[in-house]
Design a protein around this motif. Structure first.
Motif, mmCIF file in Angstrom:
data_model
loop_
_atom_site.group_PDB
_atom_site.id
_atom_site.type_symbol
_atom_site.label_atom_id
_atom_site.label_comp_id
_atom_site.label_asym_id
_atom_site.label_seq_id
_atom_site.Cartn_x
_atom_site.Cartn_y
_atom_site.Cartn_z
ATOM 1 N N TYR A 166 1.947 13.756 2.403
ATOM 2 C CA TYR A 166 1.410 14.981 3.012
ATOM 3 C C TYR A 166 2.410 16.141 3.007
ATOM 4 N N ASP A 167 3.673 15.839 2.801
ATOM 5 C CA ASP A 167 4.731 16.859 2.853
ATOM 6 C C ASP A 167 4.516 17.801 4.041
ATOM 7 N N ALA B 52 1.730 8.690 -3.801
ATOM 8 C CA ALA B 52 1.429 9.892 -4.585
ATOM 9 C C ALA B 52 0.001 10.386 -4.365
ATOM 10 N N LEU B 53 -0.839 9.594 -3.726
ATOM 11 C CA LEU B 53 -2.248 9.966 -3.554
ATOM 12 C C LEU B 53 -2.464 10.711 -2.246
ATOM 13 N N THR B 54 -3.527 11.522 -2.195
ATOM 14 C CA THR B 54 -3.874 12.156 -0.925
ATOM 15 C C THR B 54 -5.366 12.010 -0.675
ATOM 16 N N LEU C 144 0.828 -1.199 0.000
ATOM 17 C CA LEU C 144 0.000 0.000 0.000
ATOM 18 C C LEU C 144 0.866 1.254 0.000
ATOM 19 N N ALA C 145 1.913 1.222 0.811
ATOM 20 C CA ALA C 145 2.811 2.371 0.886
ATOM 21 C C ALA C 145 3.422 2.646 -0.482
ATOM 22 N N ALA D 270 -8.843 16.365 11.609
ATOM 23 C CA ALA D 270 -7.735 15.411 11.488
ATOM 24 C C ALA D 270 -8.051 14.403 10.400
ATOM 25 N N VAL D 271 -7.019 13.887 9.743
ATOM 26 C CA VAL D 271 -7.204 12.883 8.695
ATOM 27 C C VAL D 271 -6.519 11.597 9.133
ATOM 28 N N CYS D 272 -7.308 10.509 9.226
ATOM 29 C CA CYS D 272 -6.722 9.199 9.590
ATOM 30 C C CYS D 272 -6.288 8.504 8.307
ATOM 31 N N ASP D 273 -5.008 8.245 8.188
ATOM 32 C CA ASP D 273 -4.483 7.641 6.971
ATOM 33 C C ASP D 273 -4.360 6.123 7.139
#
Lengths: 840, 254
Positions: B96-97, B23-25, B17-18, B41-44
């Motif tokens: 996410y940079d 490249a996706l967000t 997955l990594a 907050a965003v849970c990845d």
């Protein structure tokens, strides 16, 4: 080759010292021919193997060479130089070592022989062990693990240098396991310390004596001739019958409750009865059922591995003193303990292997010239055939003991570390020594080096652990342990038996507020892996009860009564031993040959005849596949007869393949005899319509990619890996009571397995795991043999409804045998519908 | 025994997955939004939490050099856990940079871990930290902070309206983001069970899943979790094969 009792080969050469002749004369006995032959040939310098049935005086025969030699030597005078042990006796069971001490002391003291005998097991107090190292007895009775411990000691050479004989009892039961592998390596080391040492193996009948004869001697460049063989044929043929019953023999299940009253009558008719079952669960249940009808209050006891040791010892003592009328026992009693006057063996459930049956029947009647008496009680209709096949085999003397097999790599790693603990080793010398042990005769130098590297730093391609190495190379090129802690760690982790982590199951009640109470009855132990798949509220069968899982508190699993008859999660309660290849072959042969059905009970014969009529019976090398709809499902039954483990693996693989082919499989269930898969789509129609090809479905390539893909996810392989990780010393063994407190201190072997697979799939420990899996839990080797055998011999019958032969496995679906009156009635109803359908 | 493949190939999936999704967000990457004490907050699905307003990426319980920590005690566990964990971390940082990276404690499995980190792996962390702030929160496994790595070590951090600490506080839970407990949850549907690590939040506090590949999980029902959440409001955001699955605590068992 076989030398029977009457053979006189070498007998004249045997010389018995005077006290022995006198003792035999006083008893009114004469030494038996095989005892004298063994003595003479051992005195002539041969390594020996004695194969004899129980009651043939095997133990005395095994010790005669030592006892005569020690008698001729005389007592060691105090003040003389250190003398190491003279004879090492190794048995697979602690109890056996203790038992033999008692049996051996009797003649030794009656003859007044100048011989000291002691045992040494895990239970021997530290002080006594220490003293044994300083002043060893003449004869030391011990277990394979203790031998490994003694050999890893710095004083090993001194302790073993005077050794003349190693007596290996119950050799057949040791050699095929990892314990046997460890022991073979130990023997190779002992030979280095004591080149004059001779081996004497004692064994029950085995399929291939030559395997054992080779095992007993060093292999390699100067291979010794295989050990000499003395083979005592069984005395009178055993009198074995299958229980003759008026009751209906169940279609499926493992518990034989139908036969309890008849078994009880047999107990009453005999002095002492040994009742063998295959699992602890069966033992518990049978014991309980016998007591509910025990109106005469006969002393009937229970003996199995989950009971605490004290209780087991009490049962053994009562048994030896002839105070019991019957004992219900599992394989804990398989091996040659002396059991007083047993005059009947009852075997409940099929024996699963012809050799196991012979072994257990040997428990009855210790005088070999009188026939042993045994009754087989099959638990279901397939088991009737299995019992009949085993019975034929026993008369024919056919044997199906497992072969010795290739030495395991995790055991090798353990041994290498042990040898480094003893004293720094030269790799070439150790390699030569290890390959002199027959299980490791084919070990390559490259694999040996990898194993050494593994012991030192884990054997990883990424060499980042050099500074933490457990063993290091000295300037002289020898490997030594890095620090004393390594040796201590080795001692704690030694051994090849990895107990699954078990939790105590405690029955608790909910109080008025709905919270769980404290205390409550302890029901026994259950393996942790089983609990991992449960969530609160799930019901399962254990200790004869349907229980509701409430949660885990500290090291206990809390359950409450479930008031439901249908456990949601089936716990496997069937025979633990899978059907042996030999017996499976016999059952297939019997199915294919209507003439042999005459030996079967009427109800079983009729069942086969109806099957013949409704569907068909496969010929010996044919695979029959039946498909039929039932309820809203479509079923496919494959009658493979390859044992539960191989069927489980096949089931996993077939469901994957069927999924890909669009059959939408929902699940499967495997027994020793067949495999049932059910699906939402019509598998039979797809087969007939050519959308699925049977040849492709059962092609050998199923063991290729599909297997690889499945292994990635298989928790079974992870369990195998865990065992290898413990035995090889990669992770520390958990010691009961010594578990570290706190969370996440230990590391999950599942995660280690994942990391290793993703980064170093060729690692030696993954290699060891795959080798184990091929013969162990997954039985891939056997599955491969079957797929090759049935190629081009698959017959498909698309039926409108369930066939008679399919009934037993259909009854296994969605439940395990639920014991007890009311439940049985419910099951009976469910079963009845199915059976009516099959016969209509 | 009917088949129940309830164990998953967690590591294989996460590594795959990594590699696939760096490249996706956002939702494309399978993430799920949550609110903690009013902060978005965003849970990845790779196991990290991104705070868009602060530009901060939070990871917890990396347990770097766990294999080596065991090797020091004579158990030669595979030495590949650190590189596997860092590869996943690199992917999520690329995604996410972030201006700031917060590692919530138990960054290393033992006190010696950061000093003994092999040079190539140290360089990898250095490269990841270039051009951004890095905060190492001290954990119970590594209370002494880090050696020779970018960023600063602290016991606790107040930042962007939230408090970051390793062990959840029993008394001050509001607006807390913590790790330590390695939360995981079991979902049951029909007869199948799936157990996965998860973010656990009741809207006031949030517990982070363990990010390290050799870190195990602890079920939300475990007694160590008692009293931390309002169970009525508790949601488990489970790390699925390629997305987050959000399930209310009350619905976990169907």
């Amino acid at each position: 080759m076989d030398l029977v009792e009457t053979s006189s080969a070498g007998r004249d050469a045997a010389t018995l010292p005077r006290p022995f002749l006198k003792w035999f004369a006083e008893k009114g006995w004469a030494p038996r021919a095989h005892q004298l032959e063994l003595l003479a040939r051992a005195q002539g310098g041969e390594n020996m193997l004695l194969i004899a049935p129980t009651g043939a005086g095997k133990t005395l025969a095994g010790f005669l060479p030592s006892l005569t030699d020690l008698t001729n030597r005389g007592k060691i005078t105090p003040g003389s130089a250190f003398t190491g042990i003279h004879t090492l006796y190794i048995s697979p069971l602690k109890a056996l070592a203790v038992d033999i001490e008692r049996n051996l002391m009797k003649p030794v003291s009656e003859m007044g022989l100048p011989v000291t005998i002691e045992n040494r097991t895990g239970d021997t107090p530290q002080a006594k062990r220490q003293r044994q190292k300083l002043t060893p007895p003449d004869i030391l009775l011990t277990t394979p693990e203790q031998v490994a411990l003694l050999l890893a000691n710095k004083e090993a050479e001194r302790f073993f240098k005077d050794l003349k004989y190693v007596v290996l009892d119950e050799l057949h039961s040791l050699v095929a396991s990892k314990r046997g592998h460890l022991l073979s390596l130990g023997l190779a080391r002992i030979r280095r310390h004591a080149p004059q040492m001779q081996t004497i193996g004692l064994s029950a009948t085995v399929a291939d004596p030559m395997d054992l004869q080779r095992w007993l001697v060093p292999q390699g460049e100067d291979t010794s001739p295989p050990a000499g063989l003395v083979h005592v044929q069984g005395g009178a043929a055993p009198d074995i019958t299958i229980l003759d019953t008026d009751k209906r023999i169940p279609w499926s299940g493992h518990v034989s409750t139908y036969a309890i009253p008849e078994v009880y009558e047999e107990i009453k008719r005999h002095k002492t009865t040994l009742i063998f079952v295959n699992t602890r669960f069966q033992a518990e249940l049978l014991f309980q059922e016998l007591w509910t009808i025990n109106e005469d209050n006969l002393p009937i006891a229970l003996h199995h591995g989950s009971l605490d040791a004290g209780q087991r010892r009490r049962v053994e003592a009562a048994m030896a003193a002839n105070k019991l009328r019957a004992v219900v026992a599992t394989s804990t009693l398989d091996l040659g303990l002396d059991w007083g006057d047993v005059d009947l063996v009852v075997h409940v459930g099929a024996p699963k292997g012809a050799s196991r049956l012979a072994q257990r029947i040997g428990r009855s009647n210790h005088r070999m010239d009188e026939p042993s008496k045994a009754i087989l009680v099959p638990a279901n209709r397939f088991e009737v055939m299995e019992c009949q096949a085993a019975l034929d085999a026993n008369y024919l003397g056919a044997q199906d003991t497992p072969p010795v097999g290739e030495g395991a790599l995790d055991v090798l790693a353990q041994h290498i570390l042990g040898m480094a603990c003893a004293k720094p080793f030269d790799p070439l010398e150790l390699y030569e020594e290890i390959t002199s042990a027959s299980p490791y005769a084919e070990l390559s130098w490259e694999m040996f080096e990898r194993a050494v590297d593994f012991v030192a730093t884990g054997g990883y391609a990424l060499r980042s652990y050099e500074r933490y190495a457990k063993i290091r190379k000295t300037q002289e090129g020898r490997w030594r342990v890095s620090n004393p802690q390594v040796a201590q760690q080795y001692r704690l982790n030694l051994g090849t038996i990895v107990e699954a982590t078990e939790l105590n199951v405690r029955l608790v009640k909910r109080n008025a507020k709905g919270t769980l109470g404290r205390g409550g009855l302890s029901l026994g132990k259950v393996e942790e892996y089983f609990l991992e798949q449960l969530v609160q509220g799930d019901t399962f069968l254990f200790a004869g009860k349907v229980l509701r899982f409430e949660g885990i508190r500290e090291n206990e699993c809390l359950v409450s009564n479930a008031f439901s008859m249908d456990p949601k999660i089936p716990a496997y309660a069937g025979g633990k031993f899978p059907l042996t290849t030999y017996l499976a072959d016999q059952v297939r042969g019997m199915l294919a040959d209507p003439k042999r059905w005459q030996a079967l009970p009427d109800q079983v014969r009729e069942w086969l005849e109806i099957q013949q009529d409704r569907s068909m019976l496969p010929s010996k090398d044919e695979l029959l596949i039946e498909t039929f709809p039932r309820g809203k499902r479509f079923f496919m039954i494959a009658y493979c007869f390859e044992g539960r483990l191989a069927h489980q693996t096949l089931g996993m693989l077939l469901t994957r393949r069927l999924e890909r082919l669009g059959a939408r499989p929902l699940g499967f269930v495997a027994t020793d005899y067949s495999l049932a898969v059910w699906a939402l789509n019509d598998i039979g129609g797809m087969l007939d319509g050519g959308r699925i090809s049977l040849t492709d479905l059962f092609d050998e390539d199923i063991l290729g990619d599909d297997l690889e893909a499945w292994l990635d996810e298989s928790y079974m392989l992870k369990r195998t890996f865990r065992n290898c990780a413990v035995i090889s010393g990669l992770i520390e063994r958990r010691h009961p009571g010594k578990e570290k407190t706190g969370r996440q201190v230990t590391v999950s072997t599942d995660l280690i397995y994942d990391v290793l697979r993703s980064h170093e799939p060729d690692h030696i420990l993954l290699e060891a795991t795959r080798r184990d899996a091929a013969t162990g839990l997954l039985d891939i080797g056997r599955l491969g043999d079957m797929l090759a055998r049935i190629k081009g011999h698959i017959t498909h019958r698309d039926l409108n409804h369930v066939s008679p032969l399919a009934v037993p496995i259909m009854l296994e679906i969605g439940r395990e045998s639920v014991p007890g009156e009311a439940q049985d009635a419910v099951l009976q109803e469910a079963a009845e519908e199915l059976i009516a359908e099959a016969l209509s | 025994m009917p088949f129940a493949p309830w164990k998953d190939r967690r590591l294989m999936h996460r590594l795959g997955l990594a590699a696939r999704t760096a490249a996706l967000t956002g939702r494309e990457a399978g993430s799920e939004e949550a609110v903690v004490h009013g902060v978005a907050a965003v849970c990845d699905p790779l196991g990290a939490l991104y705070l868009p307003d602060a530009g901060a990426l939070v990871v917890s319980d990396l347990h770097l050099e766990k294999g080596a920590a065991f090797a020091r005690r004579g158990m030669m566990l595979p030495p590949y856990d650190t590189i596997a964990t860092l590869n996943i971390l690199a992917a999520v940082i690329a995604r996410y940079d972030p201006r700031t990276v917060i590692s919530l404690g138990d960054n290393f499995h033992d006190r010696k871990g950061s000093a003994h980190l092999p040079d190539d792996l140290r360089a990898l962390v250095g490269a990841m930290g270039r051009g951004r702030d890095w905060i190492w929160i001290n954990g119970n496994h590594d209370p002494d902070g880090t050696t020779d790595l970018p960023g600063t070590s602290v016991d606790e951090l107040l930042y962007g309206g939230l408090v970051f600490r390793h062990e959840p506080s029993l008394t001050f839970g509001k607006g807390e983001v913590a790790g330590h407990l390695h939360p995981s949850a079991t979902v049951r549907r029909r007869e199948k069970y799936v157990r996965r690590p998860c973010f656990a939040t009741d809207g006031l506090r949030l517990l982070m899943p363990a990010f390290g590949v050799l870190a195990g999980g602890l079920d939300l029902n475990h007694k160590a979790m008692h009293g931390l959440f309002d169970r009525q409001a508790l949601v488990a955001h489970l790390l699925g094969r390629d997305r987050i699955y959000s399930v209310r605590y009350a619905n976990l068992l169907g």
